[in-house]
Design a protein around this motif. Sequence first.
Motif, PDB file in Angstrom:
ATOM      1  N   GLN B   7       0.833  -1.204   0.000  1.00  0.00           N
ATOM      2  CA  GLN B   7       0.000   0.000   0.000  1.00  0.00           C
ATOM      3  C   GLN B   7       0.868   1.255   0.000  1.00  0.00           C
ATOM      4  N   GLU B   8       1.999   1.202   0.693  1.00  0.00           N
ATOM      5  CA  GLU B   8       2.887   2.379   0.719  1.00  0.00           C
ATOM      6  C   GLU B   8       3.374   2.704  -0.693  1.00  0.00           C
ATOM      7  N   GLN B   9       3.742   1.621  -1.420  1.00  0.00           N
ATOM      8  CA  GLN B   9       4.224   1.866  -2.779  1.00  0.00           C
ATOM      9  C   GLN B   9       3.114   2.408  -3.678  1.00  0.00           C
ATOM     10  N   ILE B  10       1.916   1.839  -3.517  1.00  0.00           N
ATOM     11  CA  ILE B  10       0.786   2.332  -4.316  1.00  0.00           C
ATOM     12  C   ILE B  10       0.578   3.813  -4.029  1.00  0.00           C
ATOM     13  N   ASP B  11       0.560   4.167  -2.739  1.00  0.00           N
ATOM     14  CA  ASP B  11       0.354   5.568  -2.368  1.00  0.00           C
ATOM     15  C   ASP B  11       1.469   6.438  -2.919  1.00  0.00           C
ATOM     16  N   HIS B  12       2.691   5.923  -2.824  1.00  0.00           N
ATOM     17  CA  HIS B  12       3.856   6.672  -3.312  1.00  0.00           C
ATOM     18  C   HIS B  12       3.708   6.976  -4.798  1.00  0.00           C
ATOM     19  N   PHE B  13       3.364   5.944  -5.576  1.00  0.00           N
ATOM     20  CA  PHE B  13       3.248   6.156  -7.019  1.00  0.00           C
ATOM     21  C   PHE B  13       2.044   7.031  -7.368  1.00  0.00           C
ATOM     22  N   LYS B  14       0.955   6.872  -6.595  1.00  0.00           N
ATOM     23  CA  LYS B  14      -0.221   7.709  -6.835  1.00  0.00           C
ATOM     24  C   LYS B  14       0.137   9.171  -6.636  1.00  0.00           C
ATOM     25  N   ALA B  15       0.830   9.445  -5.550  1.00  0.00           N
ATOM     26  CA  ALA B  15       1.210  10.831  -5.244  1.00  0.00           C
ATOM     27  C   ALA B  15       2.127  11.368  -6.337  1.00  0.00           C
ATOM     28  N   LYS B  16       3.049  10.528  -6.771  1.00  0.00           N
ATOM     29  CA  LYS B  16       3.984  10.940  -7.804  1.00  0.00           C
ATOM     30  C   LYS B  16       3.249  11.239  -9.118  1.00  0.00           C
ATOM     31  N   ALA B  17       2.285  10.350  -9.448  1.00  0.00           N
ATOM     32  CA  ALA B  17       1.523  10.531 -10.686  1.00  0.00           C
ATOM     33  C   ALA B  17       0.718  11.824 -10.639  1.00  0.00           C
ATOM     34  N   ASP B  18       0.169  12.129  -9.458  1.00  0.00           N
ATOM     35  CA  ASP B  18      -0.621  13.357  -9.319  1.00  0.00           C
ATOM     36  C   ASP B  18       0.242  14.590  -9.497  1.00  0.00           C
ATOM     37  N   ALA B  19       1.524  14.442  -9.126  1.00  0.00           N
ATOM     38  CA  ALA B  19       2.387  15.624  -9.109  1.00  0.00           C
ATOM     39  C   ALA B  19       2.983  15.936 -10.485  1.00  0.00           C
ATOM     40  N   ILE B  20       2.877  15.000 -11.414  1.00  0.00           N
ATOM     41  CA  ILE B  20       3.516  15.250 -12.712  1.00  0.00           C
ATOM     42  C   ILE B  20       2.475  15.364 -13.812  1.00  0.00           C
ATOM     43  N   ALA B  21       2.894  16.004 -14.896  1.00  0.00           N
ATOM     44  CA  ALA B  21       1.955  16.275 -15.990  1.00  0.00           C
ATOM     45  C   ALA B  21       1.672  15.024 -16.817  1.00  0.00           C
ATOM     46  N   HIS B  22       2.626  14.080 -16.844  1.00  0.00           N
ATOM     47  CA  HIS B  22       2.471  12.926 -17.736  1.00  0.00           C
ATOM     48  C   HIS B  22       2.650  11.632 -16.946  1.00  0.00           C
ATOM     49  N   GLU B  25       4.705   8.320 -17.867  1.00  0.00           N
ATOM     50  CA  GLU B  25       6.147   8.084 -17.780  1.00  0.00           C
ATOM     51  C   GLU B  25       6.510   7.163 -16.613  1.00  0.00           C
ATOM     52  N   LEU B  26       5.545   6.919 -15.729  1.00  0.00           N
ATOM     53  CA  LEU B  26       5.832   6.045 -14.588  1.00  0.00           C
ATOM     54  C   LEU B  26       5.425   4.591 -14.827  1.00  0.00           C
ATOM     55  N   ILE B  27       4.834   4.306 -15.989  1.00  0.00           N
ATOM     56  CA  ILE B  27       4.296   2.954 -16.208  1.00  0.00           C
ATOM     57  C   ILE B  27       5.374   1.886 -16.005  1.00  0.00           C
ATOM     58  N   VAL B  28       6.538   2.094 -16.629  1.00  0.00           N
ATOM     59  CA  VAL B  28       7.597   1.077 -16.517  1.00  0.00           C
ATOM     60  C   VAL B  28       8.069   0.969 -15.066  1.00  0.00           C
ATOM     61  N   ASP B  29       8.162   2.104 -14.393  1.00  0.00           N
ATOM     62  CA  ASP B  29       8.590   2.078 -12.987  1.00  0.00           C
ATOM     63  C   ASP B  29       7.640   1.237 -12.141  1.00  0.00           C
ATOM     64  N   VAL B  30       6.335   1.455 -12.318  1.00  0.00           N
ATOM     65  CA  VAL B  30       5.374   0.734 -11.480  1.00  0.00           C
ATOM     66  C   VAL B  30       5.328  -0.747 -11.878  1.00  0.00           C
ATOM     67  N   LEU B  31       5.438  -1.005 -13.181  1.00  0.00           N
ATOM     68  CA  LEU B  31       5.498  -2.415 -13.613  1.00  0.00           C
ATOM     69  C   LEU B  31       6.683  -3.117 -12.948  1.00  0.00           C
ATOM     70  N   ARG B  32       7.821  -2.431 -12.931  1.00  0.00           N
ATOM     71  CA  ARG B  32       9.006  -3.038 -12.323  1.00  0.00           C
ATOM     72  C   ARG B  32       8.807  -3.224 -10.825  1.00  0.00           C
ATOM     73  N   ALA B  33       8.111  -2.275 -10.214  1.00  0.00           N
ATOM     74  CA  ALA B  33       7.861  -2.395  -8.773  1.00  0.00           C
ATOM     75  C   ALA B  33       6.966  -3.593  -8.481  1.00  0.00           C
ATOM     76  N   VAL B  34       5.932  -3.779  -9.311  1.00  0.00           N
ATOM     77  CA  VAL B  34       5.046  -4.934  -9.134  1.00  0.00           C
ATOM     78  C   VAL B  34       5.856  -6.212  -9.290  1.00  0.00           C
ATOM     79  N   GLN B  35       6.727  -6.220 -10.284  1.00  0.00           N
ATOM     80  CA  GLN B  35       7.520  -7.419 -10.539  1.00  0.00           C
ATOM     81  C   GLN B  35       8.481  -7.707  -9.382  1.00  0.00           C
ATOM     82  N   ASP B  36       9.078  -6.653  -8.853  1.00  0.00           N
ATOM     83  CA  ASP B  36       9.966  -6.830  -7.705  1.00  0.00           C
ATOM     84  C   ASP B  36       9.210  -7.459  -6.539  1.00  0.00           C
ATOM     85  N   HIS B  37       7.985  -6.981  -6.373  1.00  0.00           N
ATOM     86  CA  HIS B  37       7.202  -7.381  -5.218  1.00  0.00           C
ATOM     87  C   HIS B  37       6.603  -8.769  -5.400  1.00  0.00           C
TER      88      HIS B  37
END
Lengths: 423, 162, 776
Positions: B7-22, B25-37
């Motif tokens: 949940q912390e990672q989900i919240d982290h990425f959600k906050a990051k996504a809200d803060a940026i215009a596009h 650009e985080l899709i690969v990052d979150v995919l990699r995070a899911v894979q790590d987890h």
Amino acid sequence: MSGYPQVLFKNRQPDGPVFRAAYEQAGGYQGLRKALQMSPGDLIDLVKKSGLRGRGGAGFITGLKWSFFPIDKPGEKYLVCNGDEMEPGTYKDRQLLLADPHQLVEGMIISAYALQAPVGYIFLRYAYETCSRNVERAIDEARNAGFLGTNILGSGFDCDLHVHRSAGRYILGEETALLNGLEGRRPNPRSKPPFPAQSGLFGKPTNVNNVETLANIPHIVVNGSEWFKDLALTVDGAGTKLFGLSGHLNRTACFELPLGVTLREVVEEHGGGMRQGKPFKACLPGGASTPYLTAEDLDVQLDFDPIERAKSRLGTAGVTAFDADTCMVAVTRNLTQFFARESCGWCTPCREGLQMVLWLLSRFEAGQGTETDLAMLKDQARNISGRAFCALAEGAMGPIQSLLERFEDEIKDHIRKGQCPFR
Amino acid sequence: MQDLLSQEQIDHFKAKADAIAHPHELIVDVLRAVQDHHGWVPDAGVELVAATLGVTPVEVEELATFYDKIYRRPVGRRVIHLCDSICCWATGSEALAAHLQQRLGIAFGETTADGLFTLLPTCCLGACGDAPAMMIGLTTYGTLTPEKTDEILEQVRKEVGA
Amino acid sequence: MPKLTIDNREVTVPEGTNVLEAARGLGIVIPHFCYHEALGAVGACRLCAMTFAEGPVKGIQMACMVKAQDGMVVSTTDPAASELRAHVIEWLMMSHPHDCPVCDEGGECQLQDMTIAGGHGLRRYRGLKRTFVNQDLGPFIEHEMNRCITCYRCVRTYREYCGGTDFGAFGSRDRVFFGRFREGRLESPFSGNLVDVCPTGVFTDKTFRFKSRFWDLQEAPSIYPHCSLGCRTIPGGRYRELQRVRAGMNPETNGFFICDRGRFGSGYVNHPDRPRTARIDDQTASVADAIKAVRERVTTTIARYGPQSVAFLGSSRASFEANALLRQWAASCGAQMVLFEANQRRDLAARAVVARVADQASRLADVRDSDLIVLIGADPLAEAPVLALAIRQAARRQARVVVLDPRPVALPCRLTHLTQTPAQLVSVLEALRQDDFGSWPEAQQKTLKTVAKGLQEAERPVLIGGADLLGAEGVAALHDTAEHFATTDRSVGVMTLLAGPNSFGGAVLADSGPDFETLCDDLQEGHVKALVCLQSDPFREARDPAKSQVALGHLELLVSIDATPSLAAHRADIFLPARATVEMAGSYINNEGRLQAFLPVIDPGEPIRVSGQGDHPPREFSSTTPGSEPVADWQLLAGLLDAVPDLAAVREQIARNDPRFAGLVDLQAESEGQRLTLSTAVVPTLPKDPPETSAEGTLPLLPTTAFIGSDWLAHLSTALEPLRPEPQVWLHPEQASRLDLAHGDRVVLTTHLGHCHEGMSPGEMIVCRLEKERGR
């Protein structure tokens, strides 16, 4: 080590990377201090005068590329570092980032200032996790030291850098595919024009340079363009080059050598000669996409122009050498398999044509090829070369064209014998 | 959801996504995070990435299926990527491939019965000076011989605690 | 205007034309796949190679990627270019399954044509073929990925052009897969366009699967019958069965694409309940006898009660010619009670459009090119789906889209939605003219101000209104607003959405004639004794069907001419079977006043599939075709008028009587149609539309239209069933909580399944007007 002046590798230690303290002690960030005293225009001129050519493979004159960049255009502009080093036989950026990540960071800050592009992305391939960590640590250290962030060293210039970790695929090394990758779109190359300098990342002016290219910038700023030119052994060349040696050599390591050393010197001295004393047969002089050089070319100087005269390319200067027992049909089949597998699937010659070539080469290798197949290989090569959407298929054609030019007899031998003569 | 990403990672990425215009650009990052987890990215993982970033599952899947280091099928606890590109090929990767397959009892694309290793071919790892090379997880191993490879497998086995 | 030379012939083309198009202008068609006029050039297939000898670019280039420039000298026949084209085809065919004999695309397959045209005739690749696992994409689209040549047209159409989000390109290298994330129905209301744009058989029409080979299909240009936009379609049929519809091309209206309602909504033609035989007093009769009976009984009624005792009700479904003849017939009887729309509000709104329509009437092409689009009481995806596509194209070029509506209107693009009450729709137009938004909530004021400013400053602004919600008063206000913001340099476009394909035509004919309220009054008071319904169904279509049914109960004679199982057809004393649009020639006038012709695709009759009871061929034989009695509506009218039943003669006569319709005489179906030239000098006095009222303490009901289910013809098309929504009611969350209701609650109305949505006006209850059972 090599006896030549070490610029990019001067801080290289056998036991791991140097970080800020050691880097600064060795003169690091002096380039940045000096650059911030200069105007962006003067910096671009300096780089242009230095004769620095892109180290990512294409060898375009860096200063010229920079001079096309709309530095005065208001709004967002980006500097992107291409660290998707995925061409087989190429591992020099990895060596650089394993040794001295601050060099890249400093180079990027100076370049960002010269181009007035305050946001930088460092795009690194999946397999380079250690490099990514090194760069991230270097960025943090630079930020803490005031080399990054707002009002850098009181200059009024703001800059920040981000690391992007990719997830595999060679096509990302193509600069427009890389931009799509950064944006989170399918990494197909974009059509040019518009060039990234006009419409790049998120549609904004963007400059893309290779890791090694950017790492050279601080040294040019500190030591000047004439010094840089004098590093090369050729009259027209400039700078040193990281040569990553591989294949059937006794010493397969990465060396910083002046541009213009001969292939013979690289093979015999730095590479320590061929393994088991076998004769040198051929090499890829600059990565998997560069046409073969053979024993006839051992005295060619390894710099952009001399290699082109020998009908190959300096590429990334990853020299992969093959001994006399190597089947060049099999080598080419292996290379084609790589390119076919790494095609993004956008255009037909690359997506399907390379599969066709791979099928033909596999037939030869298995001793099933015929004269008709050979004629077909030639017409396939003729129609793929120069006809694809981006440079990937063009690169794949490098070894294939030179196989046909230099080793046609070897193909015919396979046809005649009905099997690989090297097995 | 929790087994895909904390949940912390989900919240982290959600906050990051809200803060940026596009946020794309985080899709690969979150995919990699899911894979790590989670080890790999199941359909629900693709949907989680999409929901986290406010993009469509199709946009995530378009990238997840493009990149070869995102696993859209179950893999073992450690993925062995054996380089089959030119420098490794020239220095014996084919023999090494045969050895690995025989030692693990699986073909490329398969996972060992104990669920520990998946064996995949990969293109050049940028370890050409240390050929032949392979990557297990994010660690690259070079100058491999059959004996050295066996030692590495044993060592990884110990690390994973199998 | 660059001038260039292609194959030694000079050609001058407009600036920005690519060389592939320039060559096509000379009749030189070079094979290509990824290039499509509506989708643009992307340079992916590498097929359209030409050799450039002179000019700014040299050597072999992809012609689609090169803009024509002065002085270019280009060869399409150069051996190197030809060789490359043959190779590209060879590559594309490497993994193709060669299953043309069982492929529905066979015969109309661009890959087949281009393989021949590209010069690849001999297969050399003998390696393994790549294969894929297909997906179930729902009831409309069949998926066969093994045929794919990876031109990316599908994803560019579905995602980029149509704005769909559930379709993409997956994988890489020679394994790129086009489909959905998970199996399931493609959600875009424009999904069927995949069938048209795919150059091979990857996406084929599932409803047409294995029914006909293309070369056995009867095709002709037709007009989309489910809304007022007049989109060009090309229906195809065989053995008297309408089997499919594909998009026709009209650059002025739909461009290249149509919606799924049009593509899959033609089942009404072959509806099993369709009345195909003439009837007199519940006895089957010949059409000739029925015509005779109608003429006799109408004459008798007039003789007994006078000419005003007979009323005539045309419709927006009937051809323009038939409506015009209906008016002539009424005139010849001396009757004045002739009208063309049973829904009072729609009738008067359409007439208001006709009264004000002028040069500023926007074409769909204008909408695609607009830089500011303001929708007032218009829900394109429901009322005129292809308009939503046009708006998306404008939005893709950075046009601003503002929606003023009580409903939560969705569009496949970014938009600003400002919730208005139905009553505010008219007043907000006035407020825009006055630039005074004092009575609007503060949150809306700023945006409304920018809309007013935008209408002043935009270069190509368009106002779009829906006749259903705006009514006649709103339509007038819409035009007032457009005129207000027009400057000497540029006008402000207006587009009004009407109900049916010929609503505009009916409104032109109605002029200042009587309305349906008056007809009902006259029926109640016994003045009207007979009613002739031309493809109209006042029992169902009237705004207040209950009131209408009571009034219609007084009729002594009901005549129905219809192609559908309508209530009027069912209840008629005399019934005349009409042909469906696809079974006849005729014309419609679309919402911008464009007269467009259509041609017969198939002959009427029960499909062999039906008459053979699923067996083929039928075991019983007769000299007549079962169910072939229906006659073109205008032909029936000509018979009733005792005129020559010939379309050319009918059209000439209509044009002679009224010069506004002069264009009818040489109207071609294969054309962009002709805009009527209407004089707006004399605005006819229109009957007043009574305002909606609702009792104190109750919610006014706002009937709206759904994409599928509200339109009669689409309702009769079973293929569309999967798209039909459940009956539902929409309430604002605040209103719902006052009623102690929540999202998803069942409500006791005549429908269930409530929706709460913040995008709607708080003071209404919105309910979709959905047809109930068929036929009765």
